[in-house]
Design a protein around this motif. Structure first.
Motif, mmCIF file in Angstrom:
data_model
loop_
_atom_site.group_PDB
_atom_site.id
_atom_site.type_symbol
_atom_site.label_atom_id
_atom_site.label_comp_id
_atom_site.label_asym_id
_atom_site.label_seq_id
_atom_site.Cartn_x
_atom_site.Cartn_y
_atom_site.Cartn_z
ATOM 1 N N TYR A 12 21.639 -14.630 1.276
ATOM 2 C CA TYR A 12 20.844 -12.816 0.898
ATOM 3 C C TYR A 12 19.221 -12.685 -0.391
ATOM 4 O O TYR A 12 18.748 -12.006 0.302
ATOM 5 C CB TYR A 12 21.834 -12.617 -0.381
ATOM 6 C CG TYR A 12 21.984 -11.420 -1.236
ATOM 7 C CD1 TYR A 12 23.122 -10.498 -0.422
ATOM 8 C CD2 TYR A 12 21.248 -11.444 -2.018
ATOM 9 C CE1 TYR A 12 23.575 -9.585 -1.396
ATOM 10 C CE2 TYR A 12 21.597 -10.372 -2.845
ATOM 11 C CZ TYR A 12 22.096 -9.203 -2.666
ATOM 12 O OH TYR A 12 22.968 -8.965 -3.409
ATOM 13 N N TRP A 13 18.743 -13.103 -0.508
ATOM 14 C CA TRP A 13 17.444 -13.448 -0.437
ATOM 15 C C TRP A 13 16.266 -14.354 0.703
ATOM 16 O O TRP A 13 15.094 -14.285 0.187
ATOM 17 C CB TRP A 13 17.235 -13.613 -2.135
ATOM 18 C CG TRP A 13 17.683 -12.997 -2.545
ATOM 19 C CD1 TRP A 13 17.189 -12.029 -3.213
ATOM 20 C CD2 TRP A 13 18.961 -13.694 -3.832
ATOM 21 N NE1 TRP A 13 18.643 -11.148 -4.628
ATOM 22 C CE2 TRP A 13 19.675 -12.715 -4.756
ATOM 23 C CE3 TRP A 13 19.587 -14.433 -3.927
ATOM 24 C CZ2 TRP A 13 20.043 -12.460 -5.872
ATOM 25 C CZ3 TRP A 13 20.392 -14.936 -4.712
ATOM 26 C CH2 TRP A 13 20.175 -13.636 -6.383
ATOM 27 N N SER A 14 16.541 -13.854 2.057
ATOM 28 C CA SER A 14 16.206 -14.881 3.056
ATOM 29 C C SER A 14 14.347 -13.572 3.183
ATOM 30 O O SER A 14 14.466 -12.086 2.569
ATOM 31 C CB SER A 14 16.829 -13.877 4.220
ATOM 32 O OG SER A 14 16.522 -14.422 5.287
ATOM 33 N N MET A 15 13.513 -14.295 2.467
ATOM 34 C CA MET A 15 12.182 -13.463 3.070
ATOM 35 C C MET A 15 12.041 -13.132 4.708
ATOM 36 O O MET A 15 10.742 -13.366 4.941
ATOM 37 C CB MET A 15 11.276 -15.267 2.695
ATOM 38 C CG MET A 15 11.282 -14.785 0.895
ATOM 39 S SD MET A 15 10.635 -16.313 -0.038
ATOM 40 C CE MET A 15 8.987 -15.556 -0.179
ATOM 41 N N GLU A 16 12.887 -13.675 5.382
ATOM 42 C CA GLU A 16 12.263 -13.164 6.698
ATOM 43 C C GLU A 16 12.652 -11.165 6.942
ATOM 44 O O GLU A 16 12.524 -11.272 7.561
ATOM 45 C CB GLU A 16 13.727 -13.530 7.641
ATOM 46 C CG GLU A 16 13.915 -14.858 7.819
ATOM 47 C CD GLU A 16 11.807 -15.354 8.453
ATOM 48 O OE1 GLU A 16 11.640 -14.474 9.875
ATOM 49 O OE2 GLU A 16 11.640 -16.454 7.866
ATOM 50 N N GLU A 17 13.065 -11.082 5.217
ATOM 51 C CA GLU A 17 13.306 -9.666 4.834
ATOM 52 C C GLU A 17 11.991 -8.850 5.296
ATOM 53 O O GLU A 17 11.087 -9.536 4.446
ATOM 54 C CB GLU A 17 14.190 -9.309 3.834
ATOM 55 C CG GLU A 17 14.032 -7.377 3.830
ATOM 56 C CD GLU A 17 14.871 -6.956 3.898
ATOM 57 O OE1 GLU A 17 14.401 -5.601 4.828
ATOM 58 O OE2 GLU A 17 16.108 -6.754 4.514
ATOM 59 N N SER A 18 11.641 -7.567 5.310
ATOM 60 C CA SER A 18 10.797 -7.016 6.085
ATOM 61 C C SER A 18 10.331 -5.347 4.994
ATOM 62 O O SER A 18 9.206 -5.484 4.660
ATOM 63 C CB SER A 18 9.872 -6.754 7.480
ATOM 64 O OG SER A 18 10.754 -6.153 8.192
ATOM 65 N N ASP A 19 11.638 -5.375 4.658
ATOM 66 C CA ASP A 19 11.159 -4.096 4.011
ATOM 67 C C ASP A 19 10.757 -4.541 2.678
ATOM 68 O O ASP A 19 12.203 -5.178 1.531
ATOM 69 C CB ASP A 19 12.779 -3.952 4.002
ATOM 70 C CG ASP A 19 12.864 -1.834 3.471
ATOM 71 O OD1 ASP A 19 12.424 -1.610 2.118
ATOM 72 O OD2 ASP A 19 13.406 -1.154 3.916
ATOM 73 N N ARG A 20 9.980 -4.022 1.646
ATOM 74 C CA ARG A 20 9.643 -5.294 0.842
ATOM 75 C C ARG A 20 10.884 -4.129 -0.102
ATOM 76 O O ARG A 20 11.513 -5.383 -1.740
ATOM 77 C CB ARG A 20 7.959 -4.525 0.256
ATOM 78 C CG ARG A 20 7.789 -5.022 -1.565
ATOM 79 C CD ARG A 20 6.778 -4.776 -1.486
ATOM 80 N NE ARG A 20 5.851 -5.166 -2.813
ATOM 81 C CZ ARG A 20 6.613 -3.562 -3.675
ATOM 82 N NH1 ARG A 20 6.340 -2.749 -3.415
ATOM 83 N NH2 ARG A 20 5.676 -4.014 -4.745
#
Length: 491
Positions: A407-415
């Protein structure tokens, strides 16, 4: 948790059972009385890690031989001989690798050592390794490309929280009774809530940052532990607290140890509480049910309860704080490259979210950065002032039940999208920026058996009241009967 009891010649299986059932203070008492050896506790811990940890992935780096050498120590402190795990972010220890979840730093053993680690070693706590953490720590989940995902011992589909998720999961699974945690926006308390353990973020200035640095994020980063019991946390605070010459923030210690103080009931307290945040969705009904259960207990103990909802804008403070974090983050990454591997780290060596944070930092002018610092400090002052009329302020730790892994994956690029999901932790970072001590203790679990945390906050420097109140609640409703199946004892 049982206190010390007579231990005769025991097989490893018997020692493991005792180890799992006993908190850190109890184990140290057995070692002091020579009823069990620290070396036997270390072997029990090693076997448990090898047996249990594959299901949760809480231990990222193993240093068993290092621990075996330390187990011969003759220290007599309140936690001497108790197996321990460091976090894989921030805490340098001579001879133990620290990679912060980054492949570029894999296997790198630092030559320096933080003062806190020196105190842990001087206290005679054998260090078995490092717990998993997200890349450089800015997540309230625990997942990284190098060491993988840490899972909740109560439900492997759920997060263990973060960034000290490995620490809280290891404690909940009874791999160690105490593990190091650090907290820049809830990273001790969030995983404590998710995993059903104790997590204290101490007052600003309680633990020195030295000797290599004087300050972390303007005093908004704190180090301590996750533990099984309140007295374990109190003992660990006794072992590690204290300032170094020149520290920018200092806090006076009580005349007596916190371990002894937490055995006393607190005076009748004026307790403020809130059931809502002014940022994010309404708390989950099961979270509120757990909170209300805790409030009823506090009232039955003779404390006075007053409902009070915070007025300072939490969301606005969050975005100001993250502008500070983005710049400090980028500086940290530059320092890691130049000081440890003698080269600059390329953007592609970082996970997408960390790249986005660095891009944000580069977009800010010096004046904008300064404005964010000023606004964050002002908001911290306002939060502290709002709860100052109360001896203790109570809130949910997280407003929602433990989220699914990723859910809080740091693979997310949208800050912005990623940081908006932190509204579950609306009651967390506000006390990082205010400097108040805050503790998460286990509340009533959800109907499905998921842990739910309740947070207590006190005035700056008053860990004593927090520990006394938490111990009073623990005495009435011990939470360690709620065991994850992976502990080996089952639910």
């Amino acid at each position: 948790m049982p206190h010390a009891k007579k231990v005769n010649a025991m097989h490893l299986q018997d020692i493991k059972k005792l180890y799992v059932e006993t908190d850190g203070v109890g184990l140290a008492e057995l070692v002091r009385k020579k009823e069990i050896k620290s070396s036997e506790l270390v072997e029990a811990a090693i076997e448990l890690i090898e047996q249990v940890d594959p299901a949760i992935n809480s231990v990222a780096i193993k240093t068993y031989e290092f621990a075996r050498r330390t187990a011969a120590s003759e220290c007599q402190g309140p936690l001497a001989g108790v197996p321990f795990l460091l976090k894989n972010v921030g805490s340098a220890c001579e001879g133990i690798p620290l990679d912060q979840g980054m492949k570029a730093l894999q296997g790198l053993a630092w030559s320096s050592q933080t003062e806190m680690v020196t105190r842990i070693r001087d206290a005679g706590m054998p260090i078995l390794g490092r717990t998993n953490a997200p890349e450089n720590g800015w997540s309230i989940g625990t997942e990284n490309r190098l060491h993988g995902k840490t899972r909740n011992p109560f439900d492997p589909s759920r997060t263990a929280g973060g960034s000290s998720g490995g620490a809280a999961a290891a404690v909940a699974a009874r791999l160690v009774p105490i593990a190091e945690g650090s907290d820049g926006a809830g990273s001790i308390r969030v995983p404590a809530s998710c995993c059903g353990v104790v997590g204290l973020k101490p007052s600003r200035g309680r633990i020195t940052y030295g000797p290599d640095i004087a300050d972390a994020w303007f005093g908004c980063v704190y180090t301590l532990c996750n533990s099984l019991t309140v007295r374990d946390t109190a003992a660990f605070l006794d072992v590690t607290s204290g300032n170094s010459p020149g520290d920018p923030y200092t806090t006076q210690k009580p005349e007596r140890s916190w371990l002894s103080l937490c055995t006393q009931a607190p005076k009748k307290l004026k307790i403020g509480f809130t059931r809502r945040a002014n940022w994010g969705p309404a708390p989950d009904p099961e979270v509120l049910s757990s909170l209300d259960d805790n409030l009823r207990l506090l009232e039955s103990l003779g404390h006075t309860l007053i409902e009070y909802d915070l007025r300072t804008d939490i969301e606005r403070a969050w975005w100001d704080y993250n502008d500070i974090v983005s710049v400090e983050y980028s500086r940290d990454f530059k320092s890691l490259g130049s000081n440890l591997i003698n080269r600059s780290l390329d953007d592609e060596e970082f996970c997408p979210f960390n790249r986005a944070m660095m891009h944000r930092a580069r977009s800010l002018s010096a004046i904008e950065y300064s404005e964010s610092i000023s606004a964050t400090r002002k908001a911290g002052q306002q939060f502290a002032a709002e709860i100052a009329p109360f001896d203790v302020f109570v809130s949910p730790t997280l407003t929602q039940l433990p989220r699914p892994v990723d859910y809080w994956s740091m693979e997310e690029s949208d800050r912005e999208a990623y940081l908006s999901r932190w509204s579950d932790a609306a009651f967390m970072f506000i006390f990082n920026i205010s400097g108040n001590p805050a503790i998460s203790i286990p509340g009533k679990p959800s109907k499905a058996g998921l842990p739910v945390g309740v947070q207590y906050v006190a005035r700056h420097g008053d860990e004593t009241t927090l520990l006394q109140l938490a111990a009073q609640v623990e005495d009435r409703h011990p939470w360690n009967a709620h065991l994850p199946a992976v502990s080996g004892l089952g639910r």
